[in-house]
Write a protein that holds these residues in place. Sequence first.
Motif, PDB file in Angstrom:
ATOM      1  N   LYS A  56      -4.599  -1.913   1.740  1.00 47.18           N
ATOM      2  CA  LYS A  56      -5.853  -2.905   1.380  1.00 47.18           C
ATOM      3  C   LYS A  56      -6.088  -2.064   0.523  1.00 47.18           C
ATOM      4  CE  LYS A  56      -7.779  -1.743   6.209  1.00 47.18           C
ATOM      5  NZ  LYS A  56      -8.615  -0.964   6.903  1.00 47.18           N
ATOM      6  N   SER A  57      -5.029  -1.301  -0.943  1.00 43.21           N
ATOM      7  CA  SER A  57      -5.722  -1.587  -1.821  1.00 43.21           C
ATOM      8  C   SER A  57      -5.424  -2.434  -2.858  1.00 43.21           C
ATOM      9  CB  SER A  57      -5.475   0.563  -2.358  1.00 43.21           C
ATOM     10  OG  SER A  57      -6.055   1.061  -1.328  1.00 43.21           O
ATOM     11  N   PHE A  58      -3.749  -2.124  -2.162  1.00 42.79           N
ATOM     12  CA  PHE A  58      -3.047  -3.556  -3.671  1.00 42.79           C
ATOM     13  C   PHE A  58      -3.896  -4.564  -3.422  1.00 42.79           C
ATOM     14  CE2 PHE A  58       0.149  -6.054  -4.941  1.00 42.79           C
ATOM     15  CZ  PHE A  58       0.835  -4.978  -6.051  1.00 42.79           C
TER      16      PHE A  58
ATOM     17  N   ILE B 218      -6.914  -4.838  -2.286  1.00 41.38           N
ATOM     18  CA  ILE B 218      -8.081  -5.226  -3.647  1.00 41.38           C
ATOM     19  C   ILE B 218      -7.916  -5.364  -4.813  1.00 41.38           C
ATOM     20  CG2 ILE B 218      -9.918  -3.908  -4.346  1.00 41.38           C
ATOM     21  CD1 ILE B 218     -10.003  -2.302  -1.402  1.00 41.38           C
ATOM     22  N   ILE B 219      -6.706  -4.887  -5.385  1.00 46.35           N
ATOM     23  CA  ILE B 219      -6.257  -4.798  -7.116  1.00 46.35           C
ATOM     24  C   ILE B 219      -5.982  -6.446  -6.679  1.00 46.35           C
ATOM     25  CG2 ILE B 219      -3.952  -4.523  -8.323  1.00 46.35           C
ATOM     26  CD1 ILE B 219      -4.752  -1.209  -7.256  1.00 46.35           C
TER      27      ILE B 219
ATOM     28  N   SER C  73       3.757   7.019  -7.605  1.00 45.34           N
ATOM     29  CA  SER C  73       3.803   6.400  -6.411  1.00 45.34           C
ATOM     30  C   SER C  73       4.933   7.046  -5.207  1.00 45.34           C
ATOM     31  CB  SER C  73       3.431   5.413  -5.932  1.00 45.34           C
ATOM     32  OG  SER C  73       2.475   4.974  -6.890  1.00 45.34           O
TER      33      SER C  73
ATOM     34  N   ARG D 240      -3.888   2.116   3.988  1.00 46.88           N
ATOM     35  CA  ARG D 240      -4.382   2.441   2.908  1.00 46.88           C
ATOM     36  C   ARG D 240      -3.761   1.746   1.647  1.00 46.88           C
ATOM     37  NH1 ARG D 240      -6.565   8.343   2.507  1.00 46.88           N
ATOM     38  NH2 ARG D 240      -7.591   7.536   4.617  1.00 46.88           N
ATOM     39  N   ASP D 241      -2.508   1.839   1.719  1.00 45.31           N
ATOM     40  CA  ASP D 241      -1.961   1.709   0.326  1.00 45.31           C
ATOM     41  C   ASP D 241      -2.175  -0.339   0.193  1.00 45.31           C
ATOM     42  OD1 ASP D 241      -1.076   4.257  -0.725  1.00 45.31           O
ATOM     43  OD2 ASP D 241      -0.461   4.096   1.477  1.00 45.31           O
TER      44      ASP D 241
ATOM     45  N   SER E 252       4.302  -5.486  -1.643  1.00 47.08           N
ATOM     46  CA  SER E 252       3.092  -5.696  -2.870  1.00 47.08           C
ATOM     47  C   SER E 252       3.876  -6.714  -3.569  1.00 47.08           C
ATOM     48  CB  SER E 252       3.112  -3.991  -3.221  1.00 47.08           C
ATOM     49  OG  SER E 252       3.074  -3.933  -2.324  1.00 47.08           O
TER      50      SER E 252
END
Length: 235
Positions: A16-18, A20-21, A68, A13-14, A97
């Motif tokens: 995927k979030s990164f 999107i960012i 985090s 999930r993290d 990341s």
Amino acid sequence: MKFIKDFVTIYKRDLKSFGIIGLVFFVLGMIFPLIVHFADAEAEFVPVGSIVVMFGYLTLQILVGGQSVAKHFNISVSLGSTRKRAIMMFGLFLLLSSFFAWIVVQVVFGLEGFLCRSIFKAAQEKEAFELIGLFVGKIWLLLIFSVAWSFLLGALILRFGNKVYFIFYFTFMILLQLPALLRQFLPEEKMDRFFAFLSDSLSNNSFLPAVFMFLLIFVVGGAGVQLLRKQRVTL
């Protein structure tokens, strides 16, 4: 193999979030030069998008990374993970990341140069492109430093509480105002000399900044890891 499988399961999930960012930063990086160009088509082209993306990623990593680390380390160890494994897991996530951020920065800077030469037919602000290009070339060092800093800040947050984060946050905000303050109080000639020195220091012919950054990464990251290995969980 189990380590990689567990890593993907925990941080899917993290990641995927990164992603999107990263997409948001990429879009912003492409929109900004368009806005600036169409607002003044006669002006020399400055790589504004690259500046926005680099600043955005570094600010995000520096301000959010420590929180985090503290959260994930606390949860992982509380659920039975060893401290070493928790550190390795989140360290890998932060490095991946940072690698993704590095790719986005390179792509945005390359596309800005293409837009300038091929589409807008605009004159490049040569000094701006050269200076930002040097930062783009060395951005990987700053991103790795932000990973090391995240571990140290996360360890300090776990040990002393969120007051450490707020002290750092306000200090960081004050430091961001320094360039504007320097421009007000220093003559333009001295500012030009400072940027010339900065450009020379970042040039490919100078290895001292890289050596200094590696030493800083080693000291800061090592201190953070050592503190985390002795840290008690608070859940």
